[in-house]
Design a protein around this motif. Structure first.
Motif, PDB file in Angstrom:
ATOM      1  N   TYR A   1      -1.334   9.750 -16.024  1.00 11.50           N
ATOM      2  CA  TYR A   1       0.226   9.096 -16.480  1.00 11.50           C
ATOM      3  C   TYR A   1       1.062   8.941 -15.582  1.00 11.50           C
ATOM      4  N   VAL A   2       1.694   8.000 -15.227  1.00  4.95           N
ATOM      5  CA  VAL A   2       2.971   8.030 -14.263  1.00  4.95           C
ATOM      6  C   VAL A   2       4.089   8.812 -14.792  1.00  4.95           C
ATOM      7  N   ILE A   3       4.348   9.816 -14.258  1.00  7.76           N
ATOM      8  CA  ILE A   3       5.347  10.863 -15.050  1.00  7.76           C
ATOM      9  C   ILE A   3       6.856  10.799 -14.307  1.00  7.76           C
ATOM     10  N   GLU A   4       6.920   9.772 -13.380  1.00  4.76           N
ATOM     11  CA  GLU A   4       8.413   9.468 -12.702  1.00  4.76           C
ATOM     12  C   GLU A   4       8.805   8.087 -12.906  1.00  4.76           C
ATOM     13  N   PRO A   5      10.007   7.821 -13.554  1.00  6.29           N
ATOM     14  CA  PRO A   5      10.599   6.556 -13.615  1.00  6.29           C
ATOM     15  C   PRO A   5      10.356   5.663 -12.057  1.00  6.29           C
ATOM     16  N   LEU A   6      10.240   4.490 -12.547  1.00  9.31           N
ATOM     17  CA  LEU A   6       9.876   3.448 -11.294  1.00  9.31           C
ATOM     18  C   LEU A   6      11.211   3.377 -10.445  1.00  9.31           C
ATOM     19  N   ASP A   7      12.516   3.594 -11.182  1.00  7.60           N
ATOM     20  CA  ASP A   7      13.603   3.324  -9.981  1.00  7.60           C
ATOM     21  C   ASP A   7      13.751   4.698  -9.238  1.00  7.60           C
ATOM     22  N   GLU A   8      13.134   5.758  -9.633  1.00 11.80           N
ATOM     23  CA  GLU A   8      13.136   7.163  -8.762  1.00 11.80           C
ATOM     24  C   GLU A   8      11.974   6.877  -7.922  1.00 11.80           C
ATOM     25  N   ILE A   9      10.908   6.420  -8.067  1.00 12.59           N
ATOM     26  CA  ILE A   9       9.956   6.366  -7.190  1.00 12.59           C
ATOM     27  C   ILE A   9      10.529   5.234  -6.091  1.00 12.59           C
ATOM     28  N   ALA A  10      11.312   4.299  -6.298  1.00 14.41           N
ATOM     29  CA  ALA A  10      11.712   3.397  -5.460  1.00 14.41           C
ATOM     30  C   ALA A  10      12.718   4.082  -4.494  1.00 14.41           C
ATOM     31  N   ARG A  11      13.479   4.933  -5.067  1.00 16.00           N
ATOM     32  CA  ARG A  11      14.670   5.786  -4.291  1.00 16.00           C
ATOM     33  C   ARG A  11      14.202   6.629  -3.440  1.00 16.00           C
ATOM     34  N   ASN A  12      12.864   7.149  -3.603  1.00 18.32           N
ATOM     35  CA  ASN A  12      12.163   8.189  -2.841  1.00 18.32           C
ATOM     36  C   ASN A  12      11.327   7.516  -1.674  1.00 18.32           C
ATOM     37  N   LEU A  13      11.265   6.227  -1.987  1.00 15.77           N
ATOM     38  CA  LEU A  13      10.481   5.375  -0.613  1.00 15.77           C
ATOM     39  C   LEU A  13      11.651   5.099   0.460  1.00 15.77           C
ATOM     40  N   GLN A  14      12.755   5.179  -0.150  1.00 13.62           N
ATOM     41  CA  GLN A  14      13.995   4.751   1.245  1.00 13.62           C
ATOM     42  C   GLN A  14      14.082   5.960   2.151  1.00 13.62           C
ATOM     43  N   PRO A  15      14.432   5.803   3.338  1.00 14.67           N
ATOM     44  CA  PRO A  15      14.736   4.346   3.859  1.00 14.67           C
ATOM     45  C   PRO A  15      13.537   3.582   4.560  1.00 14.67           C
ATOM     46  N   GLU A  16      12.438   4.252   4.606  1.00 20.65           N
ATOM     47  CA  GLU A  16      11.175   3.545   5.099  1.00 20.65           C
ATOM     48  C   GLU A  16      10.794   2.315   4.456  1.00 20.65           C
ATOM     49  N   VAL A  17      10.741   2.155   3.050  1.00 20.31           N
ATOM     50  CA  VAL A  17      10.545   1.019   2.584  1.00 20.31           C
ATOM     51  C   VAL A  17      11.586   0.671   1.212  1.00 20.31           C
ATOM     52  N   ILE A  18      12.134  -0.453   1.454  1.00 15.93           N
ATOM     53  CA  ILE A  18      13.148  -0.978   0.489  1.00 15.93           C
ATOM     54  C   ILE A  18      12.349  -1.848  -0.525  1.00 15.93           C
ATOM     55  N   ALA A  19      12.313  -1.225  -1.655  1.00 15.63           N
ATOM     56  CA  ALA A  19      11.639  -1.889  -3.019  1.00 15.63           C
ATOM     57  C   ALA A  19      12.285  -1.804  -4.103  1.00 15.63           C
ATOM     58  N   SER A  20      12.400  -2.939  -5.012  1.00 17.70           N
ATOM     59  CA  SER A  20      13.018  -2.953  -6.282  1.00 17.70           C
ATOM     60  C   SER A  20      12.105  -2.500  -7.194  1.00 17.70           C
ATOM     61  N   VAL A  21      12.712  -2.493  -8.619  1.00 18.42           N
ATOM     62  CA  VAL A  21      11.763  -1.976  -9.526  1.00 18.42           C
ATOM     63  C   VAL A  21      10.934  -3.186  -9.951  1.00 18.42           C
TER      64      VAL A  21
ATOM     65  N   ARG B   1       0.790  -1.127  -0.202  1.00 17.04           N
ATOM     66  CA  ARG B   1      -0.085  -0.069  -0.003  1.00 17.04           C
ATOM     67  C   ARG B   1       1.109   1.294  -0.064  1.00 17.04           C
ATOM     68  N   ARG B   2       2.057   1.143   0.686  1.00 19.89           N
ATOM     69  CA  ARG B   2       2.865   2.459   0.854  1.00 19.89           C
ATOM     70  C   ARG B   2       3.359   2.700  -0.526  1.00 19.89           C
ATOM     71  N   ILE B   3       3.876   1.547  -1.332  1.00 24.09           N
ATOM     72  CA  ILE B   3       4.533   1.588  -2.621  1.00 24.09           C
ATOM     73  C   ILE B   3       3.268   2.076  -3.646  1.00 24.09           C
ATOM     74  N   GLY B   4       2.027   1.595  -3.547  1.00 17.06           N
ATOM     75  CA  GLY B   4       0.961   2.238  -4.261  1.00 17.06           C
ATOM     76  C   GLY B   4       0.796   3.548  -4.103  1.00 17.06           C
ATOM     77  N   ALA B   5       0.760   3.929  -2.807  1.00 21.91           N
ATOM     78  CA  ALA B   5       0.642   5.478  -2.592  1.00 21.91           C
ATOM     79  C   ALA B   5       1.666   6.369  -3.236  1.00 21.91           C
ATOM     80  N   ALA B   6       3.010   5.847  -3.334  1.00 22.97           N
ATOM     81  CA  ALA B   6       3.899   6.445  -3.864  1.00 22.97           C
ATOM     82  C   ALA B   6       3.797   6.445  -5.378  1.00 22.97           C
ATOM     83  N   ILE B   7       3.307   5.471  -6.231  1.00 23.00           N
ATOM     84  CA  ILE B   7       2.920   5.514  -7.474  1.00 23.00           C
ATOM     85  C   ILE B   7       1.838   6.541  -7.737  1.00 23.00           C
ATOM     86  N   ILE B   8       0.784   6.340  -6.878  1.00 16.29           N
ATOM     87  CA  ILE B   8      -0.488   7.408  -7.361  1.00 16.29           C
ATOM     88  C   ILE B   8       0.210   8.863  -7.028  1.00 16.29           C
TER      89      ILE B   8
END
Length: 483
Positions: free
Chosen positions: A158-178, A143-150
């Motif tokens: 449209y999703v306007i940010e690359p997924l790897d950048e979204i993953a970096r923004n989630l750190q350090p609270e959430v460690i997620a891969s592409v 859900r936290r990953i989904g909230a970042a994507i939203i």
């Protein structure tokens, strides 16, 4: 050797008093900002109060108020004055006097928000998607990953940010891969509206097509077109497209219908922008004698006056200095509102008088007019006319127009008269609307037709006016008609 000396010199200079500055500031405010300004004044100045009591005050009363704001007696027809010189027939043009003949059903007050025209209903696309995310069967991490994507989805969906950048923004609270984000993105793309969460137009259309029944005719061909051949569709290369896909003409037609039915901006169906309503400052109506009358919109006027109770308590002692200052400010404000009201009505009447042909017959009869023409007619400076005509609107039987709409440049005609650029635009729009769809008029041909009617305009001028009207060139109009 220079020596200091004292010299006396007489001179004149223009000084803007606080009263004049306030009058100028109120003059250029639109209706909604003016009401906010008055509401603020009612909250800060104890000498001001809203006129919410029935009945008007006697002439000898010491209360200062605008005559336009007094409670009206039973409705009477406005006194009408002639707009044309006295040598003209009396029933050609009529104008209302500088007065208001009615008032709104509810009195205006600082606490009354009935005049608040903003529309804050509805929800944004992000709120709509977040609600669906909370209802989905996902764990807290997803859900936290989904909230970042939203959060990375724009108003078009449209999703306007690359997924790897979204993953970096989630750190350090959430460690997620592409890969983790790709998996959650599939859940977001399955949400309403169809096509949301795409990263390109091609993916957006494919998401919408995949929601169709698999037995839908042309579905598979439409998916191929959305994936690879959107450029050919945009360029109308249908013959080449049919050969590349190796399908029949009927199959291609079914597929194109499905593609065109898709929404390239899925977020627009949900994204709610607060509506911005236009409150007209004046009403223009036809009189019984065939002329035109101009009335100030009574619903837009703040009905305020000086508080009689506080004003009678002021004495001459120094203890009342603050109250005397607020009393003076209240009188200045009411006087400034009166000046604004009179100036607005005077300019509106002048505009209607000069553009009566437009009110009668439409855009083609708009007369050329500049700020200087109105300034000379009402004996005011051009800067004052500019302030009055900015963000002020006039309600007519032809629609609501900003005052500035009636001002346009002059274009000389062959007979020595002058035409308005607005009238020429209307002629161009009329010619294009009546043209043969198979043989649309070029800019040169339109210039020739206008020249035959006595309007001398160059081809590049026609092109400029056509683009301002949002009309595509003749080649594009022919292509659209053929399709």
């Amino acid at each position: 050797m220079l020596k200091p000396a004292l010299q006396l010199r007489l001179g004149q200079q223009l000084t803007m008093t606080p009263q004049l500055q306030q009058a100028i500031r109120l003059l250029q405010l639109p209706v909604l900002e003016l009401q906010a300004q008055i509401r603020e004044a009612l909250e800060t100045n104890v000498m001001l109060e809203s006129e919410d009591e029935a009945g008007s005050l006697e002439t000898g009363d010491t209360v200062v108020e605008l005559p336009q704001f007094e409670s009206a007696a039973p409705a009477q027809s406005p006194e009408v004055v002639e707009a044309l010189p006295e040598t003209e027939p009396a029933d050609d043009q009529d104008w209302s006097e500088n007065q208001i003949t009615g008032q709104s059903d509810t009195p205006w007050s600082g606490e009354d928000h009935s005049q608040d025209f903003s529309d804050n209903s509805g929800e944004t696309l992000q709120e709509h998607l977040t609600w669906q995310l909370e209802m989905a069967r996902l764990n807290e991490r997803d859900r936290r990953i989904g909230a970042a994507i939203i959060d990375a989805i724009n108003d078009d969906g449209y999703v306007i940010e690359p997924l790897d950048e979204i993953a970096r923004n989630l750190q350090p609270e959430v460690i997620a891969s592409v890969d983790d984000l790709e998996r959650v993105l599939l859940h977001v793309q399955a949400m309403d509206p169809p096509g949301v969460g795409a990263r390109s137009v091609s993916e957006c259309i494919q998401l919408q097509l995949r929601q169709l029944d698999p037995d839908t005719p042309g579905r598979e061909t439409a998916l191929q077109i959305a994936e690879t051949y959107l450029d050919q569709v945009a360029e109308h290369q249908y013959s080449l497209l049919r050969r590349q896909l190796r399908v029949s003409e009927e199959e291609l037609e079914h597929a194109l219908v499905l593609v065109r039915a898709c929404q390239p901006r899925p977020g627009s169906s949900v994204h709610s922008v607060p509506a911005e309503y236009i409150v007209p400052d004046v009403f223009v109506r036809r009189t019984e004698r065939g002329g035109w009358a101009v009335d100030i919109n009574p619903a837009s006027l703040p009905r305020i006056r000086v508080n009689q109770g506080y004003a009678s308590l002021i004495g001459r002692s120094s203890d009342h200095a603050m109250l005397r200052t607020q009393l003076q400010e209240a009188r200045w404000l009411i006087r400034s509102l009166e000046i604004r009201n009179d100036t607005l009505l005077k300019v509106a009447r002048c505009i209607v008088q000069r553009q009566s042909a437009f009110l009668e017959n439409g855009d083609e009869y708009m007369q050329p007019m500049i700020l200087k023409d109105v300034a000379e007619a009402v004996e005011m400076h051009e800067s004052t006319i500019s302030r009055v005509t900015t963000n002020k609107y006039m309600h007519t039987h032809r629609g609501v127009f900003e005052f500035r709409y009636f001002f346009s440049s002059h274009v000389a005609a062959s007979d020595g008269t002058e035409l308005s650029s607005t009238a020429i635009r209307a002629k161009i729009r009329k010619l294009v609307a009546a043209e043969d769809a198979d043989k649309p008029l070029s800019d040169s041909r339109i210039a020739e037709i206008l020249s035959q009617e006595g309007v001398q305009v160059a081809r590049r001028t026609v092109a400029k006016y056509r683009e301002a009207l949002g009309i595509p060139p003749s080649s594009d109009r022919k292509r659209v008609s053929v399709r």
